[in-house]
Write a protein that holds these residues in place. Structure first.
Motif, PDB file in Angstrom:
ATOM      1  N   CYS A 194       0.859  -1.183   0.000  1.00 44.79           N
ATOM      2  CA  CYS A 194       0.000   0.000   0.000  1.00 44.79           C
ATOM      3  C   CYS A 194       0.890   1.226   0.000  1.00 44.79           C
ATOM      4  CB  CYS A 194      -0.898   0.000   1.235  1.00 44.79           C
ATOM      5  SG  CYS A 194      -2.200  -1.247   1.159  1.00 44.79           S
ATOM      6  N   VAL A 195       0.565   2.185  -0.871  1.00 48.14           N
ATOM      7  CA  VAL A 195       1.376   3.375  -1.061  1.00 48.14           C
ATOM      8  C   VAL A 195       0.552   4.604  -0.674  1.00 48.14           C
ATOM      9  CG1 VAL A 195       2.738   4.647  -2.774  1.00 48.14           C
ATOM     10  CG2 VAL A 195       2.430   2.186  -3.015  1.00 48.14           C
ATOM     11  N   ASN A 196       1.214   5.623  -0.096  1.00 47.12           N
ATOM     12  CA  ASN A 196       0.519   6.872   0.228  1.00 47.12           C
ATOM     13  C   ASN A 196      -0.033   7.517  -1.030  1.00 47.12           C
ATOM     14  OD1 ASN A 196       0.934   6.919   3.013  1.00 47.12           O
ATOM     15  ND2 ASN A 196       2.927   7.911   2.804  1.00 47.12           N
ATOM     16  N   CYS A 197      -1.218   8.129  -0.930  1.00 50.66           N
ATOM     17  CA  CYS A 197      -1.756   8.898  -2.056  1.00 50.66           C
ATOM     18  C   CYS A 197      -0.790  10.029  -2.382  1.00 50.66           C
ATOM     19  CB  CYS A 197      -3.112   9.500  -1.685  1.00 50.66           C
ATOM     20  SG  CYS A 197      -4.428   8.276  -1.486  1.00 50.66           S
ATOM     21  N   GLN A 198      -0.749  10.432  -3.664  1.00 51.89           N
ATOM     22  CA  GLN A 198       0.108  11.529  -4.090  1.00 51.89           C
ATOM     23  C   GLN A 198      -0.419  12.841  -3.508  1.00 51.89           C
ATOM     24  OE1 GLN A 198      -1.697   9.441  -6.058  1.00 51.89           O
ATOM     25  NE2 GLN A 198      -0.682   9.059  -8.001  1.00 51.89           N
ATOM     26  N   ALA A 199       0.418  13.873  -3.500  1.00 53.06           N
ATOM     27  CA  ALA A 199       0.019  15.195  -3.013  1.00 53.06           C
ATOM     28  C   ALA A 199      -1.226  15.661  -3.755  1.00 53.06           C
ATOM     29  CB  ALA A 199       1.153  16.189  -3.221  1.00 53.06           C
ATOM     30  N   GLY A 200      -2.195  16.187  -3.020  1.00 56.15           N
ATOM     31  CA  GLY A 200      -3.408  16.702  -3.635  1.00 56.15           C
ATOM     32  C   GLY A 200      -4.450  15.651  -3.945  1.00 56.15           C
ATOM     33  N   ARG A 201      -4.190  14.405  -3.547  1.00 55.85           N
ATOM     34  CA  ARG A 201      -5.163  13.332  -3.763  1.00 55.85           C
ATOM     35  C   ARG A 201      -5.489  12.677  -2.428  1.00 55.85           C
ATOM     36  NH1 ARG A 201      -5.041  11.133  -9.401  1.00 55.85           N
ATOM     37  NH2 ARG A 201      -3.880  12.664 -10.586  1.00 55.85           N
ATOM     38  N   TYR A 202      -6.648  12.014  -2.383  1.00 60.78           N
ATOM     39  CA  TYR A 202      -7.072  11.413  -1.125  1.00 60.78           C
ATOM     40  C   TYR A 202      -7.767  10.071  -1.365  1.00 60.78           C
ATOM     41  CZ  TYR A 202     -11.935  12.386  -2.215  1.00 60.78           C
ATOM     42  OH  TYR A 202     -13.160  12.389  -2.806  1.00 60.78           O
ATOM     43  N   SER A 203      -7.855   9.277  -0.321  1.00 57.81           N
ATOM     44  CA  SER A 203      -8.592   8.019  -0.360  1.00 57.81           C
ATOM     45  C   SER A 203      -9.172   7.788   1.027  1.00 57.81           C
ATOM     46  CB  SER A 203      -7.670   6.866  -0.741  1.00 57.81           C
ATOM     47  OG  SER A 203      -8.345   5.633  -0.547  1.00 57.81           O
ATOM     48  N   SER A 204     -10.496   7.912   1.148  1.00 58.87           N
ATOM     49  CA  SER A 204     -11.124   7.747   2.459  1.00 58.87           C
ATOM     50  C   SER A 204     -11.293   6.279   2.820  1.00 58.87           C
ATOM     51  CB  SER A 204     -12.471   8.466   2.498  1.00 58.87           C
ATOM     52  OG  SER A 204     -13.284   8.037   1.433  1.00 58.87           O
ATOM     53  N   THR A 205     -11.306   5.413   1.824  1.00 59.15           N
ATOM     54  CA  THR A 205     -11.572   3.994   2.091  1.00 59.15           C
ATOM     55  C   THR A 205     -10.370   3.091   1.886  1.00 59.15           C
ATOM     56  OG1 THR A 205     -12.240   3.620  -0.187  1.00 59.15           O
ATOM     57  CG2 THR A 205     -13.971   4.275   1.372  1.00 59.15           C
ATOM     58  N   GLY A 206      -9.345   3.570   1.140  1.00 57.10           N
ATOM     59  CA  GLY A 206      -8.220   2.701   0.817  1.00 57.10           C
ATOM     60  C   GLY A 206      -8.526   1.767  -0.338  1.00 57.10           C
ATOM     61  N   GLN A 207      -9.647   1.975  -1.006  1.00 59.50           N
ATOM     62  CA  GLN A 207     -10.040   1.146  -2.153  1.00 59.50           C
ATOM     63  C   GLN A 207      -9.604   1.818  -3.449  1.00 59.50           C
ATOM     64  OE1 GLN A 207     -11.541  -1.773  -1.957  1.00 59.50           O
ATOM     65  NE2 GLN A 207     -12.711  -1.828  -0.058  1.00 59.50           N
TER      66      GLN A 207
END
Length: 135
Positions: free
Chosen positions: A18-31
């Protein structure tokens, strides 16, 4: 399985990384892939998009990513009543908190500092008219 919020599965779907989202992007669920925040919001901890507080607007734009990574105080000629910096009309003044853009009241003149090149020029202010009396 899914990744924790703020992360996504790397380019190779077969990996368990699992990789961190890039700057300016998000993932609330990890899906799936990380989403880009709306233009008037910024990515907060890579988990959700938030609106900036009054007097501030989204900042820290990354090339090819339309979403912001934080909030900054609006510059001197802009104001933000709702989290997005908006240009204030030339004849008006922005308050120090950068939340309003209003014209000077009757009997007052708009006075601006004499700086030409600075983006962060001081805020223009309303001052009483300077009357020159003839004696």
């Amino acid at each position: 399985g899914a990744c924790e919020p703020g992360k996504y599965r790397g380019e190779q779907q077969q990996t368990n990384t699992c990789v961190n989202c890039q700057a300016g992007r998000y993932s609330s669920t990890g899906q799936g892939a990380c989403s880009i925040c709306d233009e008037d919001r910024f990515e907060d901890s890579k988990i959700r998009c938030e609106r900036c507080p009054e007097g501030r607007g989204p900042t820290g734009f990354v090339v090819n990513v339309t979403s912001a990574t934080g909030c900054a105080v609006c510059n001197a000629s802009t104001y933000s009543p709702s989290g997005v910096c908006t240009e204030c009309a030339d004849s008006n003044v922005v308050n120090e908190a950068r939340t309003t853009c209003t014209s000077c009241p009757a009997g007052k003149d708009r006075i601006c500092p004499n700086t030409t090149f600075s983006m962060e020029r001081d805020v223009c202010r309303c001052r009483n008219f300077a009357y020159s009396r003839q004696s």
